[in-house]
Design a protein around this motif. Structure first.
Motif, short mmCIF file in Angstrom:
data_model
loop_
_atom_site.label_atom_id
_atom_site.label_comp_id
_atom_site.label_asym_id
_atom_site.label_seq_id
_atom_site.Cartn_x
_atom_site.Cartn_y
_atom_site.Cartn_z
N GLU A 259 19.49 36.37 -17.56
CA GLU A 259 20.02 36.34 -16.21
C GLU A 259 19.15 35.42 -15.39
OE1 GLU A 259 20.46 40.33 -14.65
OE2 GLU A 259 22.51 40.28 -15.44
N LEU A 260 19.78 34.50 -14.68
CA LEU A 260 18.99 33.61 -13.84
C LEU A 260 19.82 33.15 -12.66
CD1 LEU A 260 18.36 30.49 -16.18
CD2 LEU A 260 20.25 32.04 -16.34
N SER A 261 19.15 32.54 -11.70
CA SER A 261 19.86 32.09 -10.51
C SER A 261 20.80 30.94 -10.90
CB SER A 261 18.87 31.60 -9.46
OG SER A 261 18.31 30.36 -9.86
N ILE A 262 21.81 30.70 -10.06
CA ILE A 262 22.75 29.62 -10.34
C ILE A 262 22.02 28.29 -10.47
CG2 ILE A 262 24.64 28.27 -9.32
CD1 ILE A 262 25.84 30.86 -8.30
N ASP A 263 21.08 28.03 -9.56
CA ASP A 263 20.35 26.76 -9.62
C ASP A 263 19.55 26.63 -10.91
OD1 ASP A 263 21.42 25.97 -7.27
OD2 ASP A 263 19.62 26.33 -6.05
N SER A 264 18.92 27.73 -11.33
CA SER A 264 18.14 27.67 -12.58
C SER A 264 19.07 27.43 -13.76
CB SER A 264 17.39 28.98 -12.82
OG SER A 264 16.58 29.28 -11.73
N ALA A 265 20.22 28.09 -13.76
CA ALA A 265 21.16 27.90 -14.87
C ALA A 265 21.62 26.45 -14.94
CB ALA A 265 22.36 28.84 -14.69
N ILE A 266 21.98 25.89 -13.79
CA ILE A 266 22.40 24.48 -13.76
C ILE A 266 21.26 23.60 -14.22
CG2 ILE A 266 23.06 22.58 -12.21
CD1 ILE A 266 24.71 24.63 -10.62
N GLY A 267 20.04 23.91 -13.74
CA GLY A 267 18.87 23.14 -14.15
C GLY A 267 18.67 23.18 -15.66
N ARG A 268 18.83 24.37 -16.26
CA ARG A 268 18.66 24.52 -17.70
C ARG A 268 19.68 23.67 -18.46
NH1 ARG A 268 17.34 29.26 -20.95
NH2 ARG A 268 16.47 30.24 -19.12
N LEU A 269 20.93 23.67 -18.00
CA LEU A 269 22.01 22.99 -18.72
C LEU A 269 22.03 21.48 -18.51
CD1 LEU A 269 24.81 25.65 -18.15
CD2 LEU A 269 23.62 25.15 -20.30
N THR A 270 21.35 21.03 -17.46
CA THR A 270 21.34 19.58 -17.21
C THR A 270 20.01 18.96 -17.61
OG1 THR A 270 20.68 20.00 -14.92
CG2 THR A 270 23.02 19.65 -15.32
N ALA A 271 19.08 19.80 -18.10
CA ALA A 271 17.74 19.29 -18.43
C ALA A 271 17.81 18.35 -19.63
CB ALA A 271 16.80 20.44 -18.73
N TYR B 179 31.07 24.45 -11.72
CA TYR B 179 31.87 23.49 -12.50
C TYR B 179 31.75 22.09 -11.93
CZ TYR B 179 36.03 21.36 -14.63
OH TYR B 179 36.89 20.53 -15.31
N THR B 180 31.87 22.00 -10.60
CA THR B 180 31.77 20.69 -9.95
C THR B 180 30.39 20.07 -10.19
OG1 THR B 180 33.29 21.45 -8.25
CG2 THR B 180 31.97 19.50 -7.73
N LYS B 181 29.35 20.89 -10.04
CA LYS B 181 27.99 20.34 -10.20
C LYS B 181 27.69 19.93 -11.64
CE LYS B 181 25.85 22.49 -6.19
NZ LYS B 181 25.42 23.78 -5.62
N LEU B 182 28.09 20.77 -12.59
CA LEU B 182 27.80 20.43 -14.00
C LEU B 182 28.58 19.18 -14.43
CD1 LEU B 182 27.68 23.92 -15.80
CD2 LEU B 182 25.77 22.36 -15.38
N THR B 183 29.87 19.11 -14.10
CA THR B 183 30.64 17.94 -14.53
C THR B 183 30.12 16.69 -13.84
OG1 THR B 183 32.35 18.55 -12.94
CG2 THR B 183 32.75 19.16 -15.20
N ALA B 184 29.73 16.81 -12.56
CA ALA B 184 29.17 15.64 -11.87
C ALA B 184 27.89 15.16 -12.55
CB ALA B 184 28.90 15.98 -10.40
N ALA B 185 27.15 16.10 -13.18
CA ALA B 185 25.91 15.73 -13.88
C ALA B 185 26.19 15.25 -15.30
CB ALA B 185 24.95 16.92 -13.90
N GLY B 186 27.47 15.16 -15.67
CA GLY B 186 27.82 14.63 -16.99
C GLY B 186 27.84 15.67 -18.09
#
Lengths: 440, 440
Positions: free
Chosen positions: B428-440, B369-376
């Motif tokens: 199913e993917l790693s947390i980093d990949s999921a964050i990467g997908r959603l912030t791409a 949550y912190t990482k995604l919101t920080a990325a806008g």
């Protein structure tokens, strides 16, 4: 925005029918036009200021954990009969019959409506505490509307409502809004002093109003100079720090401030002479803690942690958003016109060609306009073929923080003029330096 | 936004008093609550969608050169007597007496008011052409309000008004709004087909309505499949290209589309069988060119370039902003709930812990949550201690584009689950990949 494509009808003469300076300036600078007694249309420049103010209010409410929603303007009279306020409210309430002859009203406030929504949807202690707010038009049918948007009939207000399980929680919600208000007004570039107030028809026993200091204010105020020194934006104080919020409240409570209605000569005598401040002020916010007045009368109950039913404790918190436009002008103007604080200015820079028929000036100004807007600077570009003196007079009246003036003589020497509206300070500098200054 | 601090009352059962799917879903997913017949409060999630829609409308109006302002909701009846519409309007107009017994009304539209403002402030051909707009609440006292916000009484509308010196200019303003509308609806992820329309009480001889295709729509529509292929956002067409705008209008005019009211069997017969589309639709916009109907009746004149007085040609352009919330749901839902197009979704991602009492899940989700919101990225984080199945059902109902699901079993293998709400596709993917997908 190119002025040639905007709608900015500036009046040559100061309107004679306006009694106070903010009303005169809002008409003259084309912020508003009256469309019926005490009812105003917001022209583009006024609308931009209103939005800037609303956005600061919104950001500070969000930061304080309040959640935004929107309630309608028209309410059913039945809601107000439940709380007993339908009959208690005077002729200021605009009462309406719809086509089926049902009693409706244009909402002056929303305690009843939100209490009813909570009553129907909130069942458990786990859903509290909660503070919700909206920014919505209200109506108060003033018998003699006057002073422009300062005492109009249709006005924009932010009103928040807090719901807590007990008095301790409700007081914390109250302190949270108190801090949010102090930060909100400070961000707008004005000083607002909190003053203990009577709570009037809202009810309750804890209430503060927030007074903006302005020589033309409606009421006499008295306060300790300490209020001029507080920095409410201080980073140390967080909304999750209950002790800090309580300490802030105690500091506000123990520092003298009062309107003529609540002025206490014996406490005032205790303030050291060199710290006594007396002046005039305009109310821009009012907050209330009123316990179970609405939850009890309207039957809002939730199940508590131990299974017993609890009647939530409530507070409400208003900011006069449209009134603030007038209050800020009262607090910040000079004999040439409005002097907007940067945070609420409709644009940051007024770009002016002194000769709208000079191709070199036009080319230079077009280029500056493109570069500044690309850098995210808000620019009002007076690109009209109009006399330079007229344009500069309009810019002073409109009151943007900076004026960037492009003329043939300066261009021949490779310079433009940058003027600070507040200080009047002017400097000649190269186009690149001017752009650098404004984008820094 | 943490769900534990929001106000999102989801109903377990589908409400039985709602007749159409958008109304059911808006109540069940906690977007709105009815506060009087045909009058709704917008709860936080509904308010977010309404704001997203309004902001797209605003950006496309600005891009098309229209200038924003804000007119009040309450109008004087005198204004409407000048145009002759006060008596012509039926019982849908909410008529009000103020405390001084003056006739007022809650504005259903603003032709009169803006024409009066122009009459008082605009004197010269140099101040035209101009298109102004506002996004403001309107009232129409429907005899039988129904279908939720689709046919409510208090509703949010964008209405724009154009003022031109001659018919050629007015037609260009009309084509400009036509293009802006097509772009506006396309950005919202819905397909709206323009259809030639009768102009009704607004008057005039050139009018289009914009129909969103939805199986539950209120009227039968017929159109050429070409409307499914047009890409209105095409970069080639600019608002300053008069020939291009005219060509766009000709293309729209020459491609068959009609409601049952305007359906023409002989023209329909000419559409090739494989290109015939028939379905149901919901009106979400209506534009009008009506010449000098209001300027003439209300005495708006400006001095022309040759010194002679000119009566400006006008048009008006409406979009049903609150109605669009319902229309989009009608066009985009499945049996589990709403499926928001990305551009108008209240949040982009729903983050869910399957076990709200599992410290490892909470820690992982807090971090995401912190990482995604920080990325806008806009995230609704269901951090409640509630059964995972209940949370997932709510997320499907609310209809955010993505669900990111954190559970103890996945975490043990270092993975989270990412679900696409529209397709139902899960990975199913790693947390980093999921964050990467959603912030791409």
């Amino acid at each position: 925005m190119r002025l040639s494509r905007c709608f900015l009808p500036v009046l040559k003469e100061s309107p004679s029918d306006a009694q106070i300076v903010s009303h005169k300036l809002m008409l003259q600078a084309g912020l508003v036009r009256q469309t019926a007694a005490g009812i105003y249309a917001w022209l583009p420049i006024g609308w931009r200021v209103l939005q800037k103010i609303a956005q600061i209010v919104r950001e500070e409410q969000d930061r304080a954990g309040a959640v935004e929603m929107l309630m309608p303007t028209i309410q059913s009279a039945d809601l107000w009969r439940q709380s007993g306020r339908y009959d208690a409210y005077g002729p200021e309430m605009l009462r309406i019959k719809d086509r089926h002859d049902r009693d409706m009203l244009y909402g002056p406030t929303n305690e009843e409506m939100l209490t009813a929504i909570f009553r129907d949807d909130v069942k458990s202690y786990r859903d509290l505490p909660r503070t919700l707010y909206h920014i919505q038009w209200k109506f108060r049918d003033e018998v003699r509307p006057r002073f422009g948007v300062m005492r109009g009939r249709e006005f924009l207000m932010k009103d928040a409502y807090s719901f807590d399980l007990d008095e301790a929680g409700a007081r914390l919600s109250y302190y949270t809004q108190l801090l949010a208000y102090l930060r909100t007004f400070q961000r707008m570039g004005i000083r607002a002093v909190p003053m203990k107030a009577a709570s009037g028809p809202i009810g309750g026993d804890l209430s503060h109003e927030f007074i903006v200091l302005a020589p033309t204010g409606e009421s006499e105020v008295f306060y300790d100079a300490a209020f001029e020194e507080f920095d409410w934006a201080q980073a140390e104080l967080r909304y999750d720090d209950a002790n800090g919020l309580k300490a802030l409240f105690d500091k506000v409570s123990s520092t003298y401030s009062a309107t003529d209605e609540t002025h206490d000569q014996s406490r005032w005598a205790e303030v050291p002479a060199d710290r006594k401040r007396q002046g005039r002020g305009i109310e821009v916010g009012h907050i209330f803690y009123f316990g179970t007045k609405y939850s009890a009368s309207m039957g809002l109950k939730v199940s508590g942690q131990d299974g017993a039913m609890v009647t939530p404790e409530m507070g409400s918190y208003g900011i006069g958003v449209s009134r603030l436009v007038g209050a800020i002008i009262e607090a910040s103007h000079d004999d040439k016109g409005i002097v907007w604080p940067k945070a609420v200015a409709p644009w940051q820079v007024g770009l002016v060609t002194m000769r709208g028929d000079d191709p070199a000036s036009i080319a230079a100004a077009d280029d500056i306009y493109t570069k500044l807007t690309a850098a995210g600077v808000e620019v009002l570009y007076d690109d009209r073929d109009e006399r330079g003196g007229v344009k500069l007079g309009s810019m002073d009246l409109i009151g943007l923080p900076w004026q960037l003036i492009v003329g043939p003589r300066g261009l021949a020497n490779g310079v433009v003029e940058l003027k600070n509206r507040r200080t009047g300070e002017r400097s000649e500098l190269s186009i690149d330096s001017a752009i650098g200054r404004l984008t820094a």
